[in-house]
Design an enzyme around this catalytic site. Structure first.
Site, PDB file in Angstrom:
ATOM      1  N   LYS A   1      52.891  40.782  38.985  1.00 26.82           N
ATOM      2  CA  LYS A   1      52.311  42.125  39.132  1.00 26.82           C
ATOM      3  C   LYS A   1      51.441  42.175  40.381  1.00 26.82           C
ATOM      4  CE  LYS A   1      48.429  41.282  35.916  1.00 26.82           C
ATOM      5  NZ  LYS A   1      47.294  41.421  36.832  1.00 26.82           N
TER       6      LYS A   1
ATOM      7  N   LYS B   1      46.130  45.155  39.084  1.00 28.34           N
ATOM      8  CA  LYS B   1      45.308  44.608  38.007  1.00 28.34           C
ATOM      9  C   LYS B   1      45.983  44.823  36.651  1.00 28.34           C
ATOM     10  CE  LYS B   1      42.185  43.621  41.047  1.00 28.34           C
ATOM     11  NZ  LYS B   1      42.381  42.305  41.720  1.00 28.34           N
TER      12      LYS B   1
ATOM     13  N   CYS C   1      41.586  42.478  34.836  1.00 27.53           N
ATOM     14  CA  CYS C   1      43.022  42.634  34.526  1.00 27.53           C
ATOM     15  C   CYS C   1      43.292  42.802  33.036  1.00 27.53           C
ATOM     16  CB  CYS C   1      43.803  41.479  35.121  1.00 27.53           C
ATOM     17  SG  CYS C   1      43.814  41.567  36.925  1.00 27.53           S
TER      18      CYS C   1
ATOM     19  N   VAL D   1      42.686  36.406  31.637  1.00 21.15           N
ATOM     20  CA  VAL D   1      41.521  36.651  32.497  1.00 21.15           C
ATOM     21  C   VAL D   1      41.833  37.739  33.515  1.00 21.15           C
ATOM     22  CG1 VAL D   1      40.688  34.298  32.216  1.00 21.15           C
ATOM     23  CG2 VAL D   1      42.208  34.818  34.141  1.00 21.15           C
ATOM     24  N   THR D   2      40.796  38.412  33.959  1.00 23.16           N
ATOM     25  CA  THR D   2      39.434  38.373  33.460  1.00 23.16           C
ATOM     26  C   THR D   2      39.220  39.575  32.525  1.00 23.16           C
ATOM     27  OG1 THR D   2      38.521  39.663  35.333  1.00 23.16           O
ATOM     28  CG2 THR D   2      38.557  37.269  35.558  1.00 23.16           C
TER      29      THR D   2
ATOM     30  N   ASP E   1      47.378  36.491  33.679  1.00 18.77           N
ATOM     31  CA  ASP E   1      46.872  35.861  34.919  1.00 18.77           C
ATOM     32  C   ASP E   1      46.123  34.538  34.723  1.00 18.77           C
ATOM     33  OD1 ASP E   1      47.853  38.272  35.775  1.00 18.77           O
ATOM     34  OD2 ASP E   1      45.972  39.034  36.588  1.00 18.77           O
TER      35      ASP E   1
ATOM     36  N   GLN F   1      33.531  53.355  19.478  1.00 15.43           N
ATOM     37  CA  GLN F   1      33.999  54.707  19.122  1.00 15.43           C
ATOM     38  C   GLN F   1      35.264  54.664  18.262  1.00 15.43           C
ATOM     39  OE1 GLN F   1      33.416  57.728  22.392  1.00 15.43           O
ATOM     40  NE2 GLN F   1      33.423  55.860  23.636  1.00 15.43           N
TER      41      GLN F   1
ATOM     42  N   GLU G   1      49.092  37.709  38.789  1.00 15.71           N
ATOM     43  CA  GLU G   1      48.725  38.645  39.851  1.00 15.71           C
ATOM     44  C   GLU G   1      49.055  37.995  41.183  1.00 15.71           C
ATOM     45  OE1 GLU G   1      44.657  40.061  39.873  1.00 15.71           O
ATOM     46  OE2 GLU G   1      44.932  41.064  41.806  1.00 15.71           O
TER      47      GLU G   1
END
Ligand code: C5J
Length: 227
Positions: free
Chosen positions: A130, A133, A163, A158-159, A25, A203, A73
């Site tokens: 698309k 997002k 997205c 971005v961002t 995007d 993690q 987007e």
């Protein structure tokens, strides 16, 4: 030949022919003054810093033979692919489909929907429109990747927390290994950017890896010279 880049939480190893560079995007509506992002009150200069490092990475990825996928987007002019909830969100006067300085906001074919000229797709590169997002939602991205034998994604654009994050999460659930070069993604909110990157690598790499474009250039450039 497999290439290894330093990343967090540990080295990311990828084979260029089995890896795609996904550029999310990088559209005028998000990056340029007068676009949707600025009309919503955001400081678009926060996103401008992404363009130069991403352009360098895009050039290297092209030369090294990575599949390049650009996403945009946006929606059909009649808005039939836009959920009413998305159109109502924000509650302001301007929303998706409204007329703005760059044409109708986030509508395919309008100026604001275009990718910024510095990162314009080359003929033959995948350009994926698309409505959501995430780049996998309601698109044929997974089919395109599977048909090319792609296993790993370098996700940029971005961002960071919207997205990019949604796409990395979707990809991770589908079994793709994702590296996000932190200098090639951006947010209007520096704190969301920081935490968004930390969330990806936390993690033991719960969603993927976080790295830096220079480390990718350092391994891609010799690979280009060898080919
Ligand atoms: C947003 C995006 N922020 N590309 N879109 O609405 O992240």
């Amino acid at each position: 030949m497999a290439l290894t880049v330093p990343a967090s939480p540990y080295d990311f190893v990828f084979e260029p022919t089995r890896t795609a560079l996904v550029v999310i995007d990088m559209q005028r509506d998000f990056l340029e003054p007068g676009g949707f992002g600025e009309l919503l009150g955001n400081d678009v200069s926060e996103l401008a810093r992404v363009v130069a490092p991403l352009r360098a990475l895009l050039d290297a990825a092209r030369d090294a033979g990575l599949l390049v996928v650009h996403t945009r987007e946006g929606h059909r002019p009649d808005l039939s692919d836009a959920p009413p909830s998305k159109l109502a969100r924000g509650g302001g006067e301007l929303t998706i489909g409204s007329h703005g300085p760059k044409g109708r906001i986030l509508i395919r074919g309008e100026e604001g929907h275009d990718i910024v000229p510095e990162l314009a797709p080359l003929p033959g590169e995948v350009v994926l429109d698309k409505p959501g997002k995430g780049a996998f939602h309601a698109t044929d991205l997974e089919l395109l990747l599977r048909n090319r034998g792609i296993e790993r994604l370098i996700v940029t654009g971005v961002t960071t927390e919207v997205c990019v994050h949604t796409t990395v999460r979707e990809a991770n659930d589908r079994g793709y290994e994702c590296l996000v070069p932190g200098d090639c993604v951006g947010s209007y909110f520096p704190e969301f950017h920081e935490v968004g990157l930390r969330m990806i690598a936390a993690q033991g790499g719960i969603f993927g890896w976080v790295g830096h474009s220079q480390d990718l250039l350092d391994v891609l450039t010799p690979a280009i010279a060898r080919s």
